[in-house]
Design an enzyme around this catalytic site. Structure first.
Site, short mmCIF file in Angstrom:
data_model
loop_
_atom_site.label_atom_id
_atom_site.label_comp_id
_atom_site.label_asym_id
_atom_site.label_seq_id
_atom_site.Cartn_x
_atom_site.Cartn_y
_atom_site.Cartn_z
N ASP A 127 -9.00 7.02 -8.59
CA ASP A 127 -8.52 6.13 -9.62
C ASP A 127 -9.72 5.43 -10.25
OD1 ASP A 127 -6.53 4.72 -11.09
OD2 ASP A 127 -6.81 3.00 -9.77
N ASP A 143 -6.04 2.19 -5.57
CA ASP A 143 -5.76 0.84 -5.09
C ASP A 143 -4.41 0.30 -5.56
OD1 ASP A 143 -6.24 0.51 -7.75
OD2 ASP A 143 -7.84 -0.96 -7.56
N ASP A 157 -0.72 4.69 -7.15
CA ASP A 157 -1.48 5.70 -6.41
C ASP A 157 -0.79 6.14 -5.12
OD1 ASP A 157 -3.64 5.59 -8.22
OD2 ASP A 157 -4.38 3.78 -7.25
#
Length: 896
Positions: A334, A628, A632
């Site tokens: 990410d 985070d 996700d």
């Protein structure tokens, strides 16, 4: 309810579809009916397995099943012969301990759902029967009208009916670092990505500015966060590469053991031996073929690895994740908070016709008058708060505005001190139509100062002059063209640009809002971005050297994602960058074909992330996913190795992950990969050591039966060596240091079995060597027995001694398949101590008379001890010579 695109509907249409009033909400009576129909606004829990079921599932492994059968057969045989069931109990103990360790590691999905529940707002304000009421958020139903104020958590998915300067932080769900400005108008486009549905608010979002109202369109498991919860429930835990390989190895060993046992049993009976004695020999062979300690050793080696990784800020939540890291071929990361700092930072300042790096200006220790004025505007036209505690500054508010305060502090401009000296007397708040914010401050006894910040185009429309070289001069078309080109250049680098303007206002004139934003003086611009972490570029380079492909997957805009990816080295010359819309149009097969060439995915939804991970896995890749946010979690759960951020990461992402990075440092995952490779190497060393030893044991019994030489080894000898003598050195191998080139070689191909041709050849040769040395000892024992002693007991003692001691010597050989063991002989103190303790345990059996009857052995003479020493040390020079020949051939091949 869920199939309707509410963002495409007008407010009247939404009200009709949900049979509610967009001004007075539902009636209390209707809300009760809908609560019965839709259920509570909470996540449904998947029924968890009982501890007993989890315990039973640990016995699925083929190797474990073979061990259980061997234990039962051994116990029956021992009982029939009138001996105890010691051997069987030892095997059962090993299996049960392994199962208990496995049970302790389970329960991630349940914890993920508990973490998701924490994100739900406990209470919320609604309008029912035309009146404001405070209710538990779990009682919300579709059609309810919810009131939103700054600081509120969004309790369900809403279609906004009112948005007054409303900004909502959605980074946990969409991955976009900035709060999203909301409006109420219907969107005309179809298939709008989650992050672009600006007339909706989603459960788990956080109102950071303004206020609004919205009709509930989805609750509980039907919300976007609820869909993620469902995906976490359905996402399985794929078996790790080592688990798959060990299971396959166990099947091969088990089948081989059964065939050899049957063969030996038949041959022995044909030689005239009793069925019961041959049955016991067959059991001995089974014990020799199966490395009883391997499941426990591999589990404990991984546990030791967990402790080492915790010291390096990587907290491992599941044991197999350690070895999976060593095989990782793709890291999907990410962007927000993982590759970047998750903090908007001003990096460029434009004045006097030039863009300069903020760091460059700071190092020069000199601010021009234009730059000082830009800083004043940035701090005065700013609603973020600055607080100080024990000399440390903290900021709260919109990330864009807090970035401006941080910029001021960098140059010793304190917002609070400035506002004390020049208090605010009037303001025009920011709104989405004007895209400007203006404040009025006391300048002196004669004038007010008017400060305006906002979008460039909007501000230029309000400006007639420009502040350059310390003077206010007319703003010409040429100047405007220069400013716009500078803005385009900043935008191309994914910077968010804010323009600054000002003017004086005579105190004698009434303050009129419509006049404040006219005839402004253009001061300059600032460009800000959520910058990449300093250490990530080095980490990405290490990944590439290690044969690992780094991939960025983000909910942010494509231009921003590409800019950051280029800075970090993730997006290289021929790499592709796709959006979620591209992914949506591609079939799974098309995505699988394209995946190796795509390095950046932008504006993706949680479902896209899962598809991307699956596409890589379909190509045989071992995928690590870092992240985070809530968005996700499903991909973290599905990936071979899910890695969450420990500081800024949501509870949901942490609970779904296999590894949590305690320092939120992307480079820590590279360190973790290196540690994973070291552990994987060391597990292979343990496997090589244990299996080569087992092959030696098997060969001793096999040849002895074929040539009708009697029984050189009994089950208790083999179990003592396999479970007591060999286990300590095998465990000590887990502390072996990493090879110097460990991060310059390609990842281990998960499709290559443990027993590949080079490894199997090495095992066979090493096993033959140990077996032949032990058989030589057996023959020497039979022919050098002093009178009055049983030749078979003496021969067994010599066989047992050479077999055990030669394995302890051989453990130093397996530390490298190519390099000499001698230079690194003392680099692993645990191995030295483990070997000495194991040798001591062998001496106890050989020297304590009370154990002789139990082990069916006898004392050895001094001459026999010399033979034992010579034969036991032989593996070291033999293997050293073999390695030297391999290195010599390799050097010659390289020279050609």
């Amino acid at each position: 309810m869920t199939s309707i695109s509410y963002y495409n509907q007008s407010l009247d249409e939404v009200g009709k579809l949900l049979k509610t009033s967009i001004s007075e909400g539902l009636t209390q009576q209707e809300a009760k009916k809908r609560l019965q129909q839709y259920g509570y606004n909470e996540f449904q829990k998947k029924k968890s397995k009982s501890l007993f079921v989890k315990f039973l599932e640990q016995f699925k492994s083929f190797m474990i099943i073979v061990l259980l059968i061997a234990a039962i057969v051994s116990g029956v045989a021992e009982y029939l012969q009138g001996e105890g069931v010691t051997d069987a109990l030892i095997i059962l103990l090993i299996v049960v301990v392994n199962a208990i360790i496995g049970v302790v590691q389970e329960s991630k999905a349940e914890q993920s759902l508990e973490a998701l529940e924490k994100l739900s707002a406990p209470q919320c304000k609604v309008i029912r029967d035309g009146k404001v009421a405070l209710i538990e958020s779990r009682e919300l139903v579709p059609g309810d009208l919810v009131i939103l104020d700054t600081g509120d958590l969004i309790p369900a998915d809403l279609r906004l009916t009112e948005a007054i300067n409303l900004k909502i932080q959605e980074s946990a769900l969409t991955g976009e670092s900035l709060p999203v400005e909301k409006f109420t108008e219907a969107l005309s486009e179809n298939e709008v990505p989650l992050g672009d549905r600006d007339n909706q608010a989603f459960s788990s979002g956080d109102v950071v500015y303004g206020r609004g109202q919205g009709i509930v369109v989805a609750t509980g498991m039907q919300t976007e966060v609820g869909k993620i919860a469902s995906m976490i429930q359905t996402a399985g835990n794929p078996p790790t590469p080592l688990q798959q390989k060990l299971d396959k190895l166990g099947k091969h060993l088990g089948i081989a053991a059964l065939i050899i046992c049957a063969l030996i049993f038949v041959v022995g009976v044909l030689y005239g031996n009793s069925i019961l004695s041959m049955f016991m020999i067959a059991v001995s062979l089974a014990a020799a073929a199966i490395p009883e300690g391997l499941p426990a050793v591999s589990t404990i080696v991984l546990s030791v690895g967990v402790q080492r990784m915790a010291q390096k800020h990587a907290i491992v939540r599941t044991l197999p994740a350690v070895e999976t890291l060593g095989s990782t071929t793709v890291i999907c990361s990410d962007k927000t908070g993982t590759l970047t700092q998750n903090k908007m930072t001003v990096v460029k300042i434009f004045s006097n016709g030039q863009s300069k790096d903020v760091e460059e200006v700071w190092k020069s220790a000199h601010l021009t008058e234009e730059q000082k004025q830009i800083l004043r505007i940035a701090l005065f036209a700013n609603d973020a708060k600055l607080s100080e505690y024990h000399g440390r500054h903290t900021t709260t508010g919109d990330p864009t505005e807090t970035a401006l305060i941080d910029l001021g502090l960098k140059f010793k401009f304190n917002k609070n001190l400035l506002e004390t000296e020049h208090p605010r007397v009037e303001e025009i708040p920011f709104d989405s139509e004007r895209k400007l914010m203006t404040t009025v401050h006391v300048l002196d006894d004669t004038y007010y100062s008017v400060y305006t910040k906002g979008g460039l185009d909007e501000l230029l429309h309000c400006c007639t002059k420009i502040f350059e070289n310390g003077k206010v001069i007319p703003l010409t078309e040429a100047k405007i063209e220069l400013i716009k080109k500078a803005n385009e250049h900043l935008a191309e680098n994914a910077l968010r640009v804010l323009a600054m303007g000002f003017k004086r206002w005579e105190k004698t004139r009434p303050v009129q809002h419509e006049q404040l934003e006219k005839d402004l003086v253009f001061a300059g611009m600032v460009g800000m971005i959520d910058p990449p972490r300093d250490e990530v570029k080095v980490a990405v380079l290490k990944c590439r050297e290690a044969g690992i492909k780094p991939v960025m997957i983000t909910g942010d805009h494509l231009i921003t994602a590409k800019a950051i990816a280029k800075q970090l080295g993730i997006l290289e010359k021929n790499d592709l960058a796709y959006t979620g819309a591209h992914v949506e149009k591609m079939s799974d097969e098309e995505l699988k074909e394209k995946a190796p060439y795509i390095s950046v995915y932008a504006r993706v939804s949680p479902e896209h992330k899962v598809r991307i991970v699956k596409a890589f896995q379909a190509n045989g890749e071992i995928v690590a996913m870092t992240g985070d946010g809530v968005n996700d979690a499903p991909a973290l759960k599905l990936a071979d190795i899910g890695t969450a951020m420990g500081i800024v990461g949501t509870d949901v992402s942490k609970e779904a992950a296999d590894i949590v990075l305690a320092d939120d440092n992307f480079s820590t995952i590279v360190t973790a990969v290196e540690e994973g490779r070291r552990i994987y190497d060391n597990i292979l060393k343990a496997i090589e050591f244990l299996l080569s030893s087992n092959i030696g044991e098997l060969l001793v019994l096999f040849i002895a039966v074929i040539f009708n030489w009697g029984t050189p080894l009994l089950p208790i000898h083999i179990l003592w060596i396999n479970l007591v003598t060999d286990s300590l050195p095998a465990l000590a191998l887990s502390f072996d240091p990493a090879a110097p080139d460990i991060m310059r070689r390609k990842p281990v191909d998960s499709r290559i079995p443990i027993l590949n041709r080079p490894f199997a050849t090495r095992l066979a040769l090493q096993g033959i060597m140990i077996g032949l040395l032990s058989l030589i000892a057996y023959q020497i024992g039979l022919h050098t027995t002093p009178e009055g002693r049983d030749p078979l007991d003496v021969a067994r003692a010599m066989t047992f001694s050479v077999l055990a001691f030669s394995q302890l010597v051989h453990v130093f050989n397996v530390r490298s398949g190519v390099y000499s063991a001698l230079p690194r002989f003392f680099t692993n103190k645990f191995l030295l101590w483990g070997t000495l303790i194991s040798a001591g345990l062998i001496f106890l059996v050989l020297e304590i008379p009370s154990l002789h009857d139990l082990f069916h052995i006898s004392h050895l003479t001094n001459t026999q001890w010399i033979w034992v020493a010579l034969l036991s040390l032989a593996p070291l020079p033999v293997v050293e010579l073999t390695k030297w020949v391999i290195r010599l051939c390799s050097d010659k091949k390289s020279a050609k």
